[in-house]
Design a protein around this motif. Structure first.
Motif, PDB file in Angstrom:
ATOM      1  N   TYR A  32      19.877  14.689   8.611  1.00 11.96           N
ATOM      2  CA  TYR A  32      18.719  14.879   9.571  1.00 11.96           C
ATOM      3  C   TYR A  32      17.845  13.659   9.683  1.00 11.96           C
ATOM      4  O   TYR A  32      17.650  13.000   8.711  1.00 11.96           O
ATOM      5  N   LYS A  57      17.784  17.507   4.123  1.00 10.93           N
ATOM      6  CA  LYS A  57      17.333  18.509   4.383  1.00 10.93           C
ATOM      7  C   LYS A  57      16.267  18.552   5.779  1.00 10.93           C
ATOM      8  O   LYS A  57      15.926  17.621   6.058  1.00 10.93           O
ATOM      9  N   GLU A  58      16.041  19.752   6.293  1.00 12.44           N
ATOM     10  CA  GLU A  58      15.267  19.640   7.568  1.00 12.44           C
ATOM     11  C   GLU A  58      14.047  19.078   7.431  1.00 12.44           C
ATOM     12  O   GLU A  58      13.412  19.023   6.270  1.00 12.44           O
ATOM     13  N   ILE A  59      13.437  18.310   8.433  1.00  2.00           N
ATOM     14  CA  ILE A  59      12.137  17.456   8.168  1.00  2.00           C
ATOM     15  C   ILE A  59      11.196  18.014   9.101  1.00  2.00           C
ATOM     16  O   ILE A  59      11.323  18.692  10.186  1.00  2.00           O
TER      17      ILE A  59
ATOM     18  N   MET B   1      25.237  19.302  10.688  1.00  2.00           N
ATOM     19  CA  MET B   1      24.806  18.799  12.073  1.00  2.00           C
ATOM     20  C   MET B   1      26.007  18.352  12.831  1.00  2.00           C
ATOM     21  O   MET B   1      26.946  17.886  12.229  1.00  2.00           O
ATOM     22  N   PRO B 180      17.770  14.143  16.500  1.00  2.00           N
ATOM     23  CA  PRO B 180      19.079  14.705  16.986  1.00  2.00           C
ATOM     24  C   PRO B 180      18.965  15.871  17.815  1.00  2.00           C
ATOM     25  O   PRO B 180      18.272  17.229  17.505  1.00  2.00           O
ATOM     26  N   ARG B 263       5.608  22.813  11.986  1.00  2.44           N
ATOM     27  CA  ARG B 263       6.621  22.012  11.376  1.00  2.44           C
ATOM     28  C   ARG B 263       6.264  21.642  10.029  1.00  2.44           C
ATOM     29  O   ARG B 263       7.001  21.901   9.083  1.00  2.44           O
ATOM     30  N   ARG B 270       8.312  25.885   2.447  1.00  2.00           N
ATOM     31  CA  ARG B 270       9.857  25.858   1.782  1.00  2.00           C
ATOM     32  C   ARG B 270       9.397  25.172   0.384  1.00  2.00           C
ATOM     33  O   ARG B 270      10.275  25.384  -0.585  1.00  2.00           O
TER      34      ARG B 270
END
Lengths: 176, 353
Positions: A32, A57-59, B1, B180, B263, B270
């Motif tokens: 990521y 991990k997702e940012i 990904m 991306p 976000r 999390r």
């Protein structure tokens, strides 16, 4: 893994390009990544910086408050960003232009090396090379491929020179 | 990904999404932080033999959108906060005349000329009507570069389905950042005669002339027109509410945020979960119609709700309407282009347990 990288210097030093290559290498490595530039009234000779995050991990936020890696190409950027670096963070300075660097930093005379190689504009690639060695986030082969791709469409020697500069930086002063 | 992904800026992804969605015409005027949009469109639209005009002002640009839309063309404009303020009169007219189009606001700090940092201070303007009269716009809030691409398409679809302007309300950070994105097949057929034939002004050869207007002087006609619009808005409220829900089932505290704040809030949630703390997350994707029902439902099962926005507290009012006193609602915000860190939201959430 997660690295929060700030690349900073003056407009025209290839700061955005260096950051872009890091993000594109992250993409090639299946990680990521986010790239966030300074924007607005930027110009050659002004200040330029970008924030690149590379993570497994997702940012969330692409904005970095305290970087784990700081790459600085000029004096003003060092003064601005050094106080924000994380404890035990990696600081890489272009010692051709930055004079007040801390002892714990890695000093690379990138502008000098680039001039020796024939083009001062490749100093960013020398710095990038040292950063890749210092962080070991990607293999140098992955970055080399990205550099080739970035300069696709230009005369062949442009990519060659940039890769040479990158490898020179990658091999420079391998003590840490 | 996947390896088919490319690194792209939010503003460029928006352009690519609009182009893939068959946008016929772009009209705009430069302003940071959305300058990549007119810059990119000026090249791409012309290459594709479509229309690009850099207007002499934002007011001209929105009226050019009106002109293109009234002729049955798929049209868009983009700007940032001060420029969007200038477009408000045109937006009111577009809504009154029921013309489909896409308006993009890449928000920056305000009020006034403010600064060029990302912000979320135009929520009221977008969702409560920045122009005059009883009207509504569908408002979508992307929170990633991928959504900038996808929402362009969704916006044109919704705007044509309901013959109503749609706004993408994003911010300087989403617009400027790169990440991306995979450009999947997102192609749409160009707007068809059959879809616009009933109303557009494409020349009246072989049919009765028709007019599209927002001036209704005869007694009772404007009131009737307003009820006609209301019926449409009710239908949109029924059909088009979109939101994302994350770990709400067992959550004791839920944070509600949209766009860039979402976000950051999501990564805070999390992190709390990694520490075993039961936090959850709701992200309104349509800011109008707002997910009142979902938030009302969740508010009866949680202890508290936190709203995080990059302003002084705007969406929090809609959340409070939805919650209607069923649980306490707290707010955390940054006005004037200030930005959260996930640690800040995490600590605020942790302190509420």
């Amino acid at each position: 893994m997660r690295e929060e990288i700030i690349v900073a210097g003056s407009g025209g030093q290839g700061i955005m390009l260096a950051g872009n290559i890091i993000a594109r290498s992250a993409l090639s490595s299946g990680k990521y990544t986010t790239f966030y530039p300074s924007y607005g009234a930027e110009m050659r000779g002004g200040t330029a910086n970008c924030s690149v995050i590379v993570s497994d991990k997702e940012i969330g936020s692409p904005v970095i408050s305290s970087p784990s890696v700081l790459l600085v190409m000029n004096e003003q950027s060092l003064i601005k960003y050094l106080p924000r670096v994380k404890k035990n963070g990696l600081v890489i300075v272009n010692s051709s232009l930055v004079k007040s660097y801390p002892d714990a930093s890695i000093q690379v005379p990138a502008t000098g090396i680039a001039i020796e190689l024939g083009d001062v504009r490749a100093a960013n690639m020398v710095m990038l090379g040292r950063l890749i060695f210092g962080t070991n986030i990607f293999s140098k082969e992955i970055v080399t491929e990205v550099i080739k791709d970035v300069f696709k469409g230009k005369q062949e020697f442009v990519a060659e020179l940039n890769i040479k500069a990158f490898l020179k930086g990658n091999n420079y002063d391998k003590k840490s | 990904m996947g390896s088919n992904k490319i690194l792209m800026k939010g503003n460029i992804a928006l352009c690519e999404g609009a182009i893939a969605a068959g946008c016929d015409a772009y009209f705009g005027y430069p302003i940071t932080p959305q300058n990549e949009v007119p810059a990119y469109m000026s090249g791409k639209m012309v290459q594709l033999d479509r229309v690009f005009v850099q207007a002499e002002s934002e007011i001209s640009a929105i009226n050019m959108v009106f002109g293109a839309a009234v002729c049955g063309k798929r049209a868009m404009t983009s700007s940032s906060s001060p420029g969007i303020s200038l477009k408000q009169e045109g937006i009111s007219y577009l809504c009154a005349c029921e013309l489909p189009c896409l308006i993009v606001n890449v928000q920056r700090g305000g009020p006034g000329l403010g600064n060029i940092a990302g912000s979320q201070a135009d929520y009221f303007q977008a969702t409560k009507g920045g122009g005059h009269g009883d009207y509504r716009m569908i408002v979508l809030a992307p929170y990633s570069v991928r959504e900038m691409y996808e929402f362009a398409n969704i916006s044109f679809q919704l705007s044509e389905k309901y013959r109503n302007p749609v706004m993408i309300l994003t911010d300087g950070i989403i617009g400027q950042m790169m990440e991306p994105v995979s450009i999947e097949d997102n192609k749409r057929e160009p707007i068809t005669r059959s879809s616009t034939d009933g109303w557009c002004l494409g020349g009246c050869l072989g049919r009765e002339p028709r007019s599209i207007k927002s001036l209704f002087m005869t007694e009772g006609v404007l009131e009737k027109h307003n009820y006609h619009l209301k019926n449409k808005y009710d239908l949109i409220k029924k059909n088009e509410v979109r939101y994302e829900e994350y770990l709400t089932e067992d959550a004791a505290i839920v944070v509600i945020a949209y766009g860039i704040s979402a976000r950051i809030a999501k990564s805070a949630v999390r992190k709390l979960r990694e520490d075993g703390i039961k936090a959850g997350f709701i992200r309104p994707i349509t800011l109008w119609p707002f997910p009142y029902d979902k938030i009302s439902e969740v508010s009866s099962c949680v202890k508290k709700i936190l709203v995080a926005e990059m302003n002084l507290g705007q969406m929090v009012e809609d959340v409070r309407l939805a919650v209607n006193g069923k649980c306490p609602v707290e707010f955390i915000g940054h006005p004037g282009g200030g930005l959260f860190t996930d640690t800040e939201i995490k600590e605020k959430l942790a302190s509420m347990f």
